[in-house]
Write a protein that holds these residues in place. Structure first.
Motif, PDB file in Angstrom:
ATOM      1  N   PHE A   8      -2.447  -6.877  -3.102  1.00 32.45           N
ATOM      2  CA  PHE A   8      -2.123  -5.967  -4.194  1.00 32.45           C
ATOM      3  C   PHE A   8      -3.248  -4.959  -4.453  1.00 32.45           C
ATOM      4  N   MET A   9      -2.886  -3.828  -5.044  1.00 36.17           N
ATOM      5  CA  MET A   9      -3.894  -2.843  -5.468  1.00 36.17           C
ATOM      6  C   MET A   9      -4.985  -3.554  -6.276  1.00 36.17           C
ATOM      7  N   GLY A  10      -6.223  -3.251  -5.966  1.00 36.81           N
ATOM      8  CA  GLY A  10      -7.321  -3.823  -6.743  1.00 36.81           C
ATOM      9  C   GLY A  10      -7.733  -5.223  -6.306  1.00 36.81           C
ATOM     10  N   GLY A  12      -9.405  -5.949  -3.668  1.00 36.81           N
ATOM     11  CA  GLY A  12     -10.728  -5.903  -3.036  1.00 36.81           C
ATOM     12  C   GLY A  12     -10.703  -5.630  -1.544  1.00 36.81           C
ATOM     13  N   LYS A  13      -9.562  -5.151  -1.025  1.00 35.35           N
ATOM     14  CA  LYS A  13      -9.453  -4.920   0.426  1.00 35.35           C
ATOM     15  C   LYS A  13     -10.557  -4.004   0.948  1.00 35.35           C
ATOM     16  N   THR A  14     -10.786  -2.914   0.240  1.00 33.77           N
ATOM     17  CA  THR A  14     -11.761  -1.939   0.738  1.00 33.77           C
ATOM     18  C   THR A  14     -13.179  -2.484   0.640  1.00 33.77           C
ATOM     19  N   VAL A  31      -6.523   2.684   5.402  1.00 27.44           N
ATOM     20  CA  VAL A  31      -5.339   3.478   5.757  1.00 27.44           C
ATOM     21  C   VAL A  31      -5.114   4.614   4.755  1.00 27.44           C
ATOM     22  N   ASP A  32      -5.297   4.336   3.467  1.00 25.35           N
ATOM     23  CA  ASP A  32      -5.095   5.404   2.465  1.00 25.35           C
ATOM     24  C   ASP A  32      -6.108   6.540   2.638  1.00 25.35           C
ATOM     25  N   ASP A  33      -7.364   6.181   2.945  1.00 26.20           N
ATOM     26  CA  ASP A  33      -8.381   7.232   3.150  1.00 26.20           C
ATOM     27  C   ASP A  33      -8.010   8.102   4.344  1.00 26.20           C
ATOM     28  N   GLY A  54       8.500   9.729   0.826  1.00 24.13           N
ATOM     29  CA  GLY A  54       7.725  10.562   1.750  1.00 24.13           C
ATOM     30  C   GLY A  54       6.387   9.920   2.059  1.00 24.13           C
ATOM     31  N   PHE A  55       5.739   9.368   1.025  1.00 26.08           N
ATOM     32  CA  PHE A  55       4.456   8.686   1.252  1.00 26.08           C
ATOM     33  C   PHE A  55       4.639   7.528   2.222  1.00 26.08           C
ATOM     34  N   ARG A  56       5.707   6.746   2.045  1.00 23.14           N
ATOM     35  CA  ARG A  56       5.921   5.561   2.904  1.00 23.14           C
ATOM     36  C   ARG A  56       6.118   5.960   4.367  1.00 23.14           C
ATOM     37  N   LYS A  57       6.722   7.127   4.590  1.00 20.06           N
ATOM     38  CA  LYS A  57       6.903   7.595   5.984  1.00 20.06           C
ATOM     39  C   LYS A  57       5.544   7.895   6.608  1.00 20.06           C
ATOM     40  N   THR A  76      -5.266  -2.048   4.352  1.00 18.88           N
ATOM     41  CA  THR A  76      -3.959  -1.402   4.171  1.00 18.88           C
ATOM     42  C   THR A  76      -3.709  -1.111   2.697  1.00 18.88           C
ATOM     43  N   GLY A  77      -2.789  -0.195   2.421  1.00 16.59           N
ATOM     44  CA  GLY A  77      -2.372   0.052   1.042  1.00 16.59           C
ATOM     45  C   GLY A  77      -1.523  -1.126   0.554  1.00 16.59           C
ATOM     46  N   GLY A  78      -1.518  -1.330  -0.757  1.00 11.86           N
ATOM     47  CA  GLY A  78      -0.854  -2.513  -1.321  1.00 11.86           C
ATOM     48  C   GLY A  78       0.635  -2.625  -1.049  1.00 11.86           C
ATOM     49  N   GLY A  79       1.288  -1.491  -0.713  1.00 11.69           N
ATOM     50  CA  GLY A  79       2.728  -1.556  -0.491  1.00 11.69           C
ATOM     51  C   GLY A  79       3.112  -1.581   0.978  1.00 11.69           C
ATOM     52  N   SER A  80       2.124  -1.562   1.862  1.00  6.84           N
ATOM     53  CA  SER A  80       2.442  -1.346   3.277  1.00  6.84           C
ATOM     54  C   SER A  80       3.211  -2.507   3.904  1.00  6.84           C
ATOM     55  N   THR A 115      -5.820   6.779  -9.942  1.00  9.77           N
ATOM     56  CA  THR A 115      -5.479   7.185  -8.567  1.00  9.77           C
ATOM     57  C   THR A 115      -4.321   6.372  -7.973  1.00  9.77           C
ATOM     58  N   ARG A 116      -3.741   5.440  -8.755  1.00  9.35           N
ATOM     59  CA  ARG A 116      -2.601   4.655  -8.241  1.00  9.35           C
ATOM     60  C   ARG A 116      -1.318   5.133  -8.933  1.00  9.35           C
ATOM     61  N   PRO A 117      -0.545   6.007  -8.270  1.00 14.52           N
ATOM     62  CA  PRO A 117       0.637   6.582  -8.925  1.00 14.52           C
ATOM     63  C   PRO A 117       1.600   5.524  -9.474  1.00 14.52           C
ATOM     64  N   LEU A 118       1.715   4.381  -8.783  1.00 18.47           N
ATOM     65  CA  LEU A 118       2.700   3.379  -9.232  1.00 18.47           C
ATOM     66  C   LEU A 118       2.278   2.693 -10.530  1.00 18.47           C
ATOM     67  N   LEU A 119       1.013   2.860 -10.898  1.00 21.40           N
ATOM     68  CA  LEU A 119       0.546   2.205 -12.135  1.00 21.40           C
ATOM     69  C   LEU A 119       0.332   3.195 -13.285  1.00 21.40           C
ATOM     70  N   GLU A 134       7.534  -8.993  -7.518  1.00 22.24           N
ATOM     71  CA  GLU A 134       8.388  -8.521  -6.431  1.00 22.24           C
ATOM     72  C   GLU A 134       7.747  -8.732  -5.065  1.00 22.24           C
ATOM     73  N   ARG A 135       6.426  -8.601  -5.021  1.00 24.47           N
ATOM     74  CA  ARG A 135       5.751  -8.528  -3.728  1.00 24.47           C
ATOM     75  C   ARG A 135       5.136  -9.819  -3.217  1.00 24.47           C
ATOM     76  N   ARG A 136       4.846 -10.729  -4.124  1.00 24.29           N
ATOM     77  CA  ARG A 136       4.084 -11.929  -3.729  1.00 24.29           C
ATOM     78  C   ARG A 136       4.660 -12.591  -2.469  1.00 24.29           C
TER      79      ARG A 136
HETATM   80  C1  S3P Z   1       0.153   1.342  -3.229  1.00 26.75           C
HETATM   81  C2  S3P Z   1      -1.172   1.001  -3.101  1.00 26.75           C
HETATM   82  C3  S3P Z   1      -2.225   1.985  -2.902  1.00 26.75           C
HETATM   83  C4  S3P Z   1      -1.663   3.243  -2.224  1.00 26.75           C
HETATM   84  C5  S3P Z   1      -0.493   3.763  -2.987  1.00 26.75           C
HETATM   85  C6  S3P Z   1       0.638   2.738  -3.099  1.00 26.75           C
HETATM   86  C7  S3P Z   1       1.140   0.273  -3.468  1.00 26.75           C
HETATM   87  O1  S3P Z   1      -3.255   1.440  -2.078  1.00 26.75           O
HETATM   88  O2  S3P Z   1      -1.281   2.967  -0.897  1.00 26.75           O
HETATM   89  O3  S3P Z   1      -0.926   4.119  -4.256  1.00 26.75           O
HETATM   90  O4  S3P Z   1       2.343   0.495  -3.290  1.00 26.75           O
HETATM   91  O5  S3P Z   1       0.707  -0.858  -3.831  1.00 26.75           O
HETATM   92  P1  S3P Z   1      -4.338   0.338  -2.603  1.00 26.75           P
HETATM   93  O6  S3P Z   1      -3.691  -1.008  -2.451  1.00 26.75           O
HETATM   94  O7  S3P Z   1      -5.471   0.518  -1.683  1.00 26.75           O
HETATM   95  O8  S3P Z   1      -4.648   0.659  -4.001  1.00 26.75           O
END
Ligand code: S3P
Length: 169
Positions: A8-10, A12-14, A31-33, A54-57, A76-80, A115-119, A134-136
């Motif tokens: 999940f976002m936050g 500590g992946k990076t 991946v986001d960078d 579009g972002f997911r593509k 990876t990003g949290g939704g990948s 910087t996290r649009p979904l939040l 939803e994601r666990r």
């Molecule tokens: C997302 C997580 C973000 C980034 C985007 C969508 C997500 O990455 O890919 O905002 O769907 O959880 P981080 O997990 O690095 O914050």
């Protein structure tokens, strides 16, 4: 073999990924960078311009590309991992480590984050809890290893991953 960090976002992946890269002398990619560099836009701008679809593509194309690399730490990003095509590519390139984190920790870390649009919602707590619920199961299903990050420093998490990686390498 790549070390792929998901969660999940936050979670500590990076931070953990950069420590791993240093300790294992492997290259690091977030991946986001990479998406931001290649698109010359921030993730928020990409969401605004192309929407989440579009972002997911773009994310999918980028993941397929970095999955061609070898001996890299891939954050990876949290939704990948919600996209099975991404999971297939990531799994073909290495092992997936799921950094498990609690909603409370995420909320504390991302309280003031913009910087996290979904939040970007008035009720951030609900947004985090809903998305996490939803994601666990997706994170757990794709993970080769689960790393519990609760109360552990990023260095300890990195050391846990290194121990596992050395066993399977
Ligand atoms: C997302 C997580 C973000 C980034 C985007 C969508 C997500 O990455 O890919 O905002 O769907 O959880 P981080 O997990 O690095 O914050």
């Amino acid at each position: 073999m790549n070390i792929v960090l998901c969660g999940f976002m936050g979670c500590g992946k990076t931070t953990v990924g950069k420590i791993l890269a240093e300790k294992l002398s492997m290259k690091f990619v977030d991946v986001d960078d990479l998406i931001e560099q290649e698109q010359e836009m921030t993730i928020s701008e990409i969401f605004e311009k192309y929407g989440e679809i579009g972002f997911r593509k773009i994310e999918n194309e980028t993941i397929k590309k970095v999955s061609q690399w070898n001996n890299a730490i891939v954050s990876t990003g949290g939704g990948s991992v919600l996209n099975n095509d991404n999971v297939t590519a990531l799994k073909s390139s290495g092992k997936i480590f799921f950094l498990d984190v609690t909603a409370d920790t995420v909320l504390a870390r991302l309280k003031n984050n913009t910087t996290r649009p979904l939040l970007q919602r008035p009720d951030k707590e609900k947004a985090v809890n809903d998305l996490m619920n939803e994601r666990r199961s997706k994170y757990e299903a794709c993970a080769d290893f689960v790393i519990t990050t609760a109360n552990e420093s990023p260095i300890i998490c990195a050391n846990d991953i290194i121990k596992l990686y050395k066993k399977i390498k």
